[in-house]
Design a protein around this motif. Structure first.
Motif, PDB file in Angstrom:
ATOM      1  N   HIS A 138      49.929  39.873  16.906  1.00 53.96           N
ATOM      2  CA  HIS A 138      48.983  40.887  17.354  1.00 53.96           C
ATOM      3  C   HIS A 138      49.702  42.137  17.861  1.00 53.96           C
ATOM      4  O   HIS A 138      50.801  42.064  18.388  1.00 53.96           O
ATOM      5  N   PRO A 139      49.058  43.278  17.756  1.00 53.05           N
ATOM      6  CA  PRO A 139      49.558  44.462  18.464  1.00 53.05           C
ATOM      7  C   PRO A 139      49.329  44.299  19.962  1.00 53.05           C
ATOM      8  O   PRO A 139      48.713  43.337  20.411  1.00 53.05           O
ATOM      9  N   ASP A 140      49.825  45.256  20.734  1.00 52.58           N
ATOM     10  CA  ASP A 140      49.673  45.205  22.188  1.00 52.58           C
ATOM     11  C   ASP A 140      48.212  45.063  22.585  1.00 52.58           C
ATOM     12  O   ASP A 140      47.335  45.766  22.069  1.00 52.58           O
ATOM     13  N   TYR A 141      47.973  44.155  23.518  1.00 59.27           N
ATOM     14  CA  TYR A 141      46.677  44.089  24.184  1.00 59.27           C
ATOM     15  C   TYR A 141      46.788  44.923  25.454  1.00 59.27           C
ATOM     16  O   TYR A 141      47.632  44.661  26.316  1.00 59.27           O
ATOM     17  N   VAL A 142      45.962  45.952  25.570  1.00 55.06           N
ATOM     18  CA  VAL A 142      45.998  46.869  26.713  1.00 55.06           C
ATOM     19  C   VAL A 142      44.707  46.696  27.498  1.00 55.06           C
ATOM     20  O   VAL A 142      43.662  47.253  27.134  1.00 55.06           O
ATOM     21  N   PRO A 143      44.717  45.912  28.570  1.00 56.85           N
ATOM     22  CA  PRO A 143      43.484  45.683  29.334  1.00 56.85           C
ATOM     23  C   PRO A 143      43.124  46.899  30.173  1.00 56.85           C
ATOM     24  O   PRO A 143      43.994  47.692  30.555  1.00 56.85           O
ATOM     25  N   LEU A 144      41.860  47.038  30.461  1.00 62.98           N
ATOM     26  CA  LEU A 144      41.381  48.122  31.315  1.00 62.98           C
ATOM     27  C   LEU A 144      40.901  47.551  32.640  1.00 62.98           C
ATOM     28  O   LEU A 144      40.219  46.526  32.662  1.00 62.98           O
ATOM     29  N   PRO A 145      41.234  48.199  33.746  1.00 63.79           N
ATOM     30  CA  PRO A 145      40.707  47.733  35.042  1.00 63.79           C
ATOM     31  C   PRO A 145      39.188  47.806  35.046  1.00 63.79           C
ATOM     32  O   PRO A 145      38.596  48.696  34.418  1.00 63.79           O
ATOM     33  N   PRO A 146      38.527  46.890  35.732  1.00 61.51           N
ATOM     34  CA  PRO A 146      37.060  46.913  35.781  1.00 61.51           C
ATOM     35  C   PRO A 146      36.555  48.098  36.589  1.00 61.51           C
ATOM     36  O   PRO A 146      37.263  48.635  37.455  1.00 61.51           O
ATOM     37  N   SER A 147      35.347  48.500  36.310  1.00 61.11           N
ATOM     38  CA  SER A 147      34.764  49.615  37.061  1.00 61.11           C
ATOM     39  C   SER A 147      34.439  49.209  38.490  1.00 61.11           C
ATOM     40  O   SER A 147      34.542  50.017  39.418  1.00 61.11           O
ATOM     41  N   ASP A 148      34.022  47.965  38.682  1.00 59.15           N
ATOM     42  CA  ASP A 148      33.751  47.446  40.024  1.00 59.15           C
ATOM     43  C   ASP A 148      34.918  46.553  40.429  1.00 59.15           C
ATOM     44  O   ASP A 148      35.068  45.442  39.921  1.00 59.15           O
ATOM     45  N   GLN A 149      35.750  47.042  41.342  1.00 59.27           N
ATOM     46  CA  GLN A 149      36.972  46.338  41.701  1.00 59.27           C
ATOM     47  C   GLN A 149      36.795  45.549  42.992  1.00 59.27           C
ATOM     48  O   GLN A 149      36.059  45.955  43.891  1.00 59.27           O
ATOM     49  N   ALA A 150      37.497  44.427  43.060  1.00 56.28           N
ATOM     50  CA  ALA A 150      37.497  43.606  44.270  1.00 56.28           C
ATOM     51  C   ALA A 150      38.781  42.794  44.287  1.00 56.28           C
ATOM     52  O   ALA A 150      39.358  42.493  43.235  1.00 56.28           O
ATOM     53  N   MET A 151      39.223  42.422  45.473  1.00 57.71           N
ATOM     54  CA  MET A 151      40.413  41.600  45.587  1.00 57.71           C
ATOM     55  C   MET A 151      40.156  40.218  45.003  1.00 57.71           C
ATOM     56  O   MET A 151      39.097  39.628  45.209  1.00 57.71           O
ATOM     57  N   PRO A 152      41.119  39.677  44.247  1.00 51.99           N
ATOM     58  CA  PRO A 152      40.943  38.330  43.699  1.00 51.99           C
ATOM     59  C   PRO A 152      40.998  37.270  44.779  1.00 51.99           C
ATOM     60  O   PRO A 152      41.607  37.458  45.838  1.00 51.99           O
ATOM     61  N   ALA A 153      40.350  36.152  44.496  1.00 57.96           N
ATOM     62  CA  ALA A 153      40.388  35.017  45.416  1.00 57.96           C
ATOM     63  C   ALA A 153      41.584  34.141  45.082  1.00 57.96           C
ATOM     64  O   ALA A 153      41.945  33.972  43.924  1.00 57.96           O
ATOM     65  N   GLN A 154      42.196  33.604  46.114  1.00 57.06           N
ATOM     66  CA  GLN A 154      43.286  32.654  45.928  1.00 57.06           C
ATOM     67  C   GLN A 154      42.739  31.237  46.073  1.00 57.06           C
ATOM     68  O   GLN A 154      41.792  30.998  46.832  1.00 57.06           O
ATOM     69  N   GLU A 155      43.325  30.304  45.336  1.00 59.89           N
ATOM     70  CA  GLU A 155      42.859  28.920  45.405  1.00 59.89           C
ATOM     71  C   GLU A 155      42.899  28.417  46.841  1.00 59.89           C
ATOM     72  O   GLU A 155      43.865  28.679  47.573  1.00 59.89           O
TER      73      GLU A 155
END
Length: 693
Positions: free
Chosen positions: A478-495
């Motif tokens: 595959h070519p590069d996968y370039v993800p985009l940050p979401p429009s609604d941002q929030a800190m991720p949860a840790q297990e």
């Protein structure tokens, strides 16, 4: 074993990779450790696999019981925001999980990771230029669902959450630290090397020391197109063969000039030959099964399996599982083997832990340890700055002596691998102490022995987590996968939950005090522990600082911030040290009714308790409130002018962790915070505040 791209993709397409992952780990867990002496001498083989270009938060920011996204004592940026809120023009980018399916098999794009852009992201320790320097993908992270094999390894063995790459920059200088102790920092032999130029070098390497001492060693790799410069050091054009140029010994003249049959040639240039009918692991398998595995081995993967973006993380998972299968095929060999899996650098992926660095000048701090050869003076191409430490990267210690899902929070870097070899074989062989490792680096990083339980290795209670299956990719690169940050941002949860934690060698004391007579604030840094420690001081008053203080074992240093001379009367200083250590001080050095308290933490190692000694140095009585974050209780006491009182808290319920915030009723601008872990010399548990409900 799969030996080519088609066979490997067939393995993926059947879901066999995910299904096979736990079985390779389970086999490794089922074999008891060699336990002849109950010491490091029981290790007879050391195997090192250094993979490519992933940061700790990028892989393990959501892992249970490590200092990840739920770190309660993460640094603040000059903006006052938590470190994860990285500036991006007029906005911010937080850590985000790309929304692609089968993320562990995505060809995620490669990011800038050289000296210049990494030092720009670091920004003299301010740590606020990641997105402008690396791009928004720097904040992308993976989870257990994406890379189940990596998480299963961490849950089965020991993950190190304070392991930093050695160098703020690219692959080769980091690998030179692993194989030689530095990157030619003194300017001799073609150094210092700050990039991947691979021009040919002459300083000494650690395998040469092993050879002189009579310790057997070998590099396991594939020859690819040929192990010489004309063929890109085995890299060639097929990413499923060769060594990706990651055998950095080939860039040294002493190996290039070594004659066939000589020890250096045999150790560094032996290789499989997949292009002509060989299989990827045949030499390694053979040596394990016949009992010929050297005392020290390094494994170098072909490009497709290195985990270097844009190659998928789970191709590397398969490769690592094959190494475990080969090692455990001979239980006698595995029972005596320590296998280290780590990453040479972080690519451009963000990690929230600001790496320990030496002060560049007196204006940047103080070091009680000699910092010679740790500071690059700059040249026409590269700006001046510290060589390292670099960004935090994953490290998993996989062995019969490190089972049980532990976390180790001692500070390590790639030179710690050399020092583990020193500790193991230096007891019987002279000349194994690597002189290239600088005094500063040797003082602040450990030798990895604290990640092992040699006394009772077979008593670990093990629960192997399930490993989720994931869909396969198609059969195309595959070519590069370039993800985009979401429009609604929030800190991720840790297990949620904790994990057992190995004892670390830190016993640190920091005391801050005002001097009203000259309008200054002084911080004293004392180290009564067994290892040197780096303290970072950050200002809550905007762009000034940060400052860094290296304090050797059983040493003390202090520094003073002159406030009134700068037309200021208030202070807001935050001190950060290893393993969650933190102190913060807010208040004023002038003004009526301003609180003036000096607080000392006193550790009771025998009872696993802590006392706070508070001295009211002001002219009036104060009502002091002490909030305990681990019990959610507040203690209220009155202190007369000039009075000193001491209160003790047992810490057994919080496994030695403490976090106190002091306030004064009559002065809302005054606050002190003392947090960290009381080290008793015994194993403990990870910070309960991480992943807490």
């Amino acid at each position: 074993m799969a030996t080519n791209r088609r066979t490997f993709l067939q393995l993926l397409s059947t879901g066999a990779l995910a299904a096979a992952a736990p079985s390779s780990i389970a086999r490794a867990l089922s074999i008891p450790a060699h336990h002849r002496t109950g010491t490091i001498a029981d290790v007879e083989h050391i195997v090192i696999l250094m993979q490519e270009n992933r940061s700790f938060d990028h892989y393990f920011g959501t892992l249970r019981g490590v200092r990840g996204f739920d770190d309660p004592r993460a640094v603040q940026l000059p903006s006052g925001d938590p470190v994860w809120y990285q500036p991006n023009g007029t906005g911010q980018v937080l850590p985000f999980h790309p929304n692609a399916a089968a993320l562990g098999l995505q060809f995620l794009e490669d990011l800038p990771h050289g000296w210049t852009d990494t030092h720009r992201a670091w920004n003299e320790g301010k740590y606020d230029q990641w997105v402008p320097s690396k791009g928004t993908t720097t904040m992308a992270y993976l989870t257990r669902k994406d890379i189940p094999f990596h998480y299963a390894l961490a849950d089965a063995f020991t993950v190190c959450d304070a392991y930093y790459c050695s160098f703020m920059g690219a692959t080769d200088p980091n690998r030179y630290h692993m194989w030689t102790g530095w990157t030619g920092n003194d300017g001799r032999g073609g150094g210092p090397v700050l990039d991947n130029s691979e021009a040919g070098y002459d300083w000494s390497t650690y395998p040469e020391r092993l050879q002189r001492a009579g310790v057997s060693w070998k590099i396991y790799q594939d020859a690819g197109a040929g192990l010489d410069a004309a063929h890109y050091w085995g890299w060639g054009s097929d990413p499923y063969i060769g060594n990706y140029g990651d055998n950095s010994l080939l860039y040294f003249h002493q190996y290039q000039n070594a004659q066939p049959g000589s020890p250096l040639n045999t150790g560094a240039l032996s290789a499989t030959d997949i292009s002509h009918g060989g299989s990827l692991f045949e030499l390694f398998q053979k040596d394990v099964l016949t009992g010929q595995l050297p005392q020290v081995s390094w494994i170098v993967a072909p490009e497709a399996y290195t985990e270097h973006p844009n190659w998928p993380a789970n191709y590397g998972a398969w490769y690592t599982s094959q190494i475990l299968d080969a090692l455990t095929a001979n239980p006698e060999v595995w029972s005596k083997t320590a296998f280290f899996l780590m990453y040479d650098e972080n690519d451009g992926f963000f990690d929230h832990m600001v790496p320990p660095t030496p002060p560049q000048s007196r204006a940047h701090g103080v070091s009680t340890i000699d910092t010679t050869n740790e500071l690059f003076a700059g040249n026409a191409q590269y700006a001046a700055g510290p060589y390292g430490l670099g960004v935090r990267v994953p490290m998993i210690v996989i062995s019969p002596w490190s089972k049980g899902g532990w976390v180790n929070s001692e500070v390590f870097d790639h030179t710690s691998l050399i020092r583990f070899i020193e500790q193991r074989f230096g007891m019987h062989h002279s000349g194994l102490t690597e002189s290239n490792i600088t005094p500063w680096r040797r003082a602040i990083t450990g030798d990895l022995t604290s990640a092992f339980d040699f006394k009772s290795p077979n008593s670990a209670k093990l629960v192997l987590p399930s490993t989720a299956s994931y869909p396969p990719p198609d059969r195309d690169l595959h070519p590069d996968y370039v993800p985009l940050p979401p429009s609604d941002q929030a800190m991720p949860a840790q297990e949620p939950g904790m994990r057992p934690a190995r004892a670390v060698p830190y016993e640190l004391h920091v005391v801050g005090s005002t001097d009203r007579s000259n309008g200054s604030f002084t911080i004293g840094f004392e180290n009564t522990g067994k290892s040197a420690a780096v303290f970072q001081v950050r200002s809550g008053r905007g762009p000034s600082g940060p400052w860094t203080y290296t304090v050797g074992a059983h040493s003390f240093v202090s520094d003073t911030w002159q406030l009134t001379a700068n037309d200021q009367s208030t202070y807001d200083l935050w001190v950060y040290g290893p393993n969650g250590f933190m102190r913060s001080y807010k208040g004023a050095v002038t003004g009526e009714g301003k609180a003036n308290l000096t607080t000392r933490a006193i550790y009771d190692l025998l009872r696993n308790a802590i006392s706070l000694e508070i001295h009211n140095r002001g002219a009036t009585a104060n009502t002091v409130r002490i909030f305990d974050a681990y019990t959610n209780q507040t203690l209220v006491r009155s202190l007369r002018a000039g009075e000193t009182m001491t209160w003790q808290w047992p810490l057994r319920a919080s496994f030695g962790w403490y976090d106190f915030t002091l306030g004064v009723d009559s002065d809302p601008g005054f606050e002190q915070r003392l947090a960290g872990h009381v080290e008793t010399g015994r194993d403990s548990m990870s910070d309960p505040a991480i992943g807490a409900p």
